[in-house]
Scaffold this motif. Structure first.
Motif, PDB file in Angstrom:
ATOM      1  N   ASP A  29      -2.354  -1.253  -5.784  1.00 30.52           N
ATOM      2  CA  ASP A  29      -3.753  -1.521  -5.451  1.00 30.52           C
ATOM      3  C   ASP A  29      -3.869  -2.972  -4.973  1.00 30.52           C
ATOM      4  O   ASP A  29      -3.985  -3.905  -5.769  1.00 30.52           O
ATOM      5  CB  ASP A  29      -4.635  -1.276  -6.667  1.00 30.52           C
ATOM      6  N   ILE A  68       0.836  -1.204   0.000  1.00 26.54           N
ATOM      7  CA  ILE A  68       0.000   0.000   0.000  1.00 26.54           C
ATOM      8  C   ILE A  68       0.866   1.248   0.000  1.00 26.54           C
ATOM      9  O   ILE A  68       0.592   2.211  -0.722  1.00 26.54           O
ATOM     10  CB  ILE A  68      -0.975  -0.013   1.195  1.00 26.54           C
ATOM     11  N   SER A  69       1.952   1.239   0.774  1.00 29.39           N
ATOM     12  CA  SER A  69       2.862   2.382   0.815  1.00 29.39           C
ATOM     13  C   SER A  69       3.527   2.626  -0.535  1.00 29.39           C
ATOM     14  O   SER A  69       3.846   3.763  -0.884  1.00 29.39           O
ATOM     15  CB  SER A  69       3.945   2.170   1.869  1.00 29.39           C
ATOM     16  N   ALA A  70       3.727   1.555  -1.298  1.00 35.15           N
ATOM     17  CA  ALA A  70       4.346   1.668  -2.617  1.00 35.15           C
ATOM     18  C   ALA A  70       3.320   2.079  -3.677  1.00 35.15           C
ATOM     19  O   ALA A  70       3.681   2.259  -4.840  1.00 35.15           O
ATOM     20  CB  ALA A  70       4.993   0.341  -3.003  1.00 35.15           C
ATOM     21  N   GLY A  71       2.061   2.232  -3.290  1.00 32.65           N
ATOM     22  CA  GLY A  71       1.030   2.680  -4.215  1.00 32.65           C
ATOM     23  C   GLY A  71       0.390   1.581  -5.036  1.00 32.65           C
ATOM     24  O   GLY A  71      -0.263   1.848  -6.036  1.00 32.65           O
TER      25      GLY A  71
END
Length: 72
Positions: free
Chosen positions: A59, A54-57
């Motif tokens: 989905d 999630i931190s890396a973007g």
């Protein structure tokens, strides 16, 4: 082979399956500390991996849906 399923499986002849809490209690009584250590370790790995994704973007919901569609 279904990995991600919200339905309880194993109900036969009207018998209800045991709740997740009851299953965990039985496993803890049977395997003791080994079950507890394994459960905590796997939980920490899962939460850490989801947090990192999630931190890396990424989905994560779409990723899990793709994984689920492979095994259905």
């Amino acid at each position: 082979m279904k990995i991600f399923s919200s339905k309880e499986e194993g109900e036969e002849d009207g018998e209800k399956t045991k709740s997740k809490g009851d299953q965990a209690k039985e496993l803890l009584a049977k395997y003791g500390g080994a079950y507890l250590a394994t459960s905590i370790t796997l939980s920490l790995i899962s939460f850490s991996l989801c947090y990192a994704l999630i931190s890396a973007g990424i989905d994560v919901q779409a990723l899990l849906q793709k994984v689920n569609s492979i095994y259905q």
